[in-house]
Write a protein that holds these residues in place. Structure first.
Motif, mmCIF file in Angstrom:
data_model
loop_
_atom_site.group_PDB
_atom_site.id
_atom_site.type_symbol
_atom_site.label_atom_id
_atom_site.label_comp_id
_atom_site.label_asym_id
_atom_site.label_seq_id
_atom_site.Cartn_x
_atom_site.Cartn_y
_atom_site.Cartn_z
ATOM 1 N N SER A 172 62.387 44.621 13.782
ATOM 2 C CA SER A 172 62.665 45.339 15.016
ATOM 3 C C SER A 172 62.286 44.521 16.246
ATOM 4 N N HIS A 173 62.946 44.821 17.343
ATOM 5 C CA HIS A 173 62.608 44.223 18.630
ATOM 6 C C HIS A 173 61.338 44.898 19.155
ATOM 7 N N PRO A 174 60.448 44.168 19.816
ATOM 8 C CA PRO A 174 59.252 44.811 20.387
ATOM 9 C C PRO A 174 59.627 45.923 21.371
ATOM 10 N N LEU A 175 58.800 46.940 21.443
ATOM 11 C CA LEU A 175 59.055 48.053 22.354
ATOM 12 C C LEU A 175 58.804 47.660 23.796
ATOM 13 N N VAL A 176 57.879 46.719 24.026
ATOM 14 C CA VAL A 176 57.606 46.214 25.371
ATOM 15 C C VAL A 176 57.888 44.712 25.386
ATOM 16 N N ASP A 177 57.507 44.047 26.453
ATOM 17 C CA ASP A 177 57.842 42.641 26.686
ATOM 18 C C ASP A 177 57.677 41.780 25.434
ATOM 19 N N PRO A 178 58.751 41.215 24.925
ATOM 20 C CA PRO A 178 58.647 40.394 23.703
ATOM 21 C C PRO A 178 57.860 39.108 23.918
ATOM 22 N N ASN A 179 57.591 38.752 25.177
ATOM 23 C CA ASN A 179 56.803 37.546 25.460
ATOM 24 C C ASN A 179 55.303 37.778 25.334
ATOM 25 N N ILE A 180 54.900 39.039 25.177
ATOM 26 C CA ILE A 180 53.477 39.323 24.964
ATOM 27 C C ILE A 180 53.126 38.926 23.533
ATOM 28 N N ALA A 181 52.165 38.043 23.409
ATOM 29 C CA ALA A 181 51.793 37.511 22.092
ATOM 30 C C ALA A 181 51.211 38.598 21.200
ATOM 31 N N PHE A 182 51.380 38.434 19.900
ATOM 32 C CA PHE A 182 50.873 39.394 18.930
ATOM 33 C C PHE A 182 49.375 39.599 19.085
ATOM 34 N N ASP A 183 48.630 38.508 19.354
ATOM 35 C CA ASP A 183 47.175 38.634 19.458
ATOM 36 C C ASP A 183 46.728 39.213 20.793
ATOM 37 N N ALA A 184 47.683 39.586 21.660
ATOM 38 C CA ALA A 184 47.338 40.262 22.914
ATOM 39 C C ALA A 184 47.373 41.780 22.767
ATOM 40 N N TYR A 185 47.646 42.259 21.540
ATOM 41 C CA TYR A 185 47.591 43.684 21.226
ATOM 42 C C TYR A 185 46.240 43.991 20.574
ATOM 43 N N VAL A 186 45.605 45.072 21.013
ATOM 44 C CA VAL A 186 44.330 45.456 20.419
ATOM 45 C C VAL A 186 44.406 46.909 19.938
ATOM 46 N N PRO A 187 43.918 47.208 18.741
ATOM 47 C CA PRO A 187 43.897 48.602 18.280
ATOM 48 C C PRO A 187 42.976 49.461 19.150
ATOM 49 N N LEU A 188 43.348 50.721 19.310
ATOM 50 C CA LEU A 188 42.567 51.667 20.102
ATOM 51 C C LEU A 188 42.410 52.959 19.320
#
Length: 228
Positions: free
Chosen positions: A15-31
């Motif tokens: 799937s395509h990312p829901l937000v900016d595809p240029n945001i790196a995977f490691d810039a996502y943090v679980p909450l």
């Protein structure tokens, strides 16, 4: 070999990312916004500004750009709204059925898969989705739906049922607390197998009594998004 289940299909898709595809995977943090998170004990989760401060502090502390999570979390935030609460405590809805993406208001939202506009609506109950779009998908003999809640009012402008949407196409932007049900800006993303007769809306929170039905009808969105 043929796919054995709908969940297998979700896992097989890119799937395509829901937000900016240029945001790196490691810039996502679980909450974790569940009642079990001790870090929330000093936070007034009923106040959208206090909750927003907590979320952005969490994102900053982890040097991230986006926070995500929430599938099947039991949350206290819904206690503030009569829309989720019933006289019988067993019927109170507090189990979250989607995955949330926490990021700034006005962030563009993209379609993860090819589909079409199934329906849209501004759900204005206190604590509800606010502006909402539902896409219909038909892939490898599976018909299913994806829901996008807490959008901007502008996202519903020029919407038309049946219009084709391509994977990666921008479909919306995120709303602010004054239009999104009074939450910090975020996207509620939910996968729905059978939408029944709903249009522009579908339960994003359930009670314990109905949990098994909704778990089966609304599988973990991260099977598709693959954020962890």
């Amino acid at each position: 070999m043929p796919l054995s289940s709908f969940e297998d299909l979700l896992q097989s898709l890119h799937s395509h990312p829901l937000v900016d595809p240029n945001i790196a995977f490691d810039a996502y943090v679980p909450l974790d916004l569940s009642v079990d998170n001790p870090e929330l004990r000093g936070v007034d989760v009923s106040n959208s500004k206090d909750l927003e401060i907590f979320i952005w502090n969490h994102i900053s502390k982890h040097h991230a750009q986006v926070a995500f999570g929430g599938y099947l979390e039991r949350r206290a935030i819904y206690n503030r709204s009569t829309y989720f609460n019933q006289e019988d405590p067993k019927e109170a809805r507090h189990i979250h059925l989607g995955l949330d993406i926490w990021i700034e208001a006005d962030t563009p939202i993209y379609a993860p898969l090819d589909g079409e506009i199934h329906s849209f609506k501004n759900n204005t109950n206190f604590g509800d989705y606010g502006p909402t779009i539902i896409l219909k998908h038909y892939i490898q003999d599976f018909e299913f739906y994806t829901l996008y809640g807490h959008l901007s009012l502008e996202s519903l402008n020029k919407m038309k049922v049946g219009v084709e949407v391509k994977e990666g196409e921008q479909i919306a932007t995120l709303g602010t607390a004054d239009v999104n049900g009074d939450y910090p800006p975020h996207l509620h993303f939910q996968v729905i197998k059978d939408i029944q007769d709903y249009k522009g809306d579908y339960s994003g929170v359930c009670n314990q009594l109905d949990l098994e039905f909704y778990k089966a009808n609304c599988p973990d969105p991260n099977l598709l998004l693959n954020l962890v």
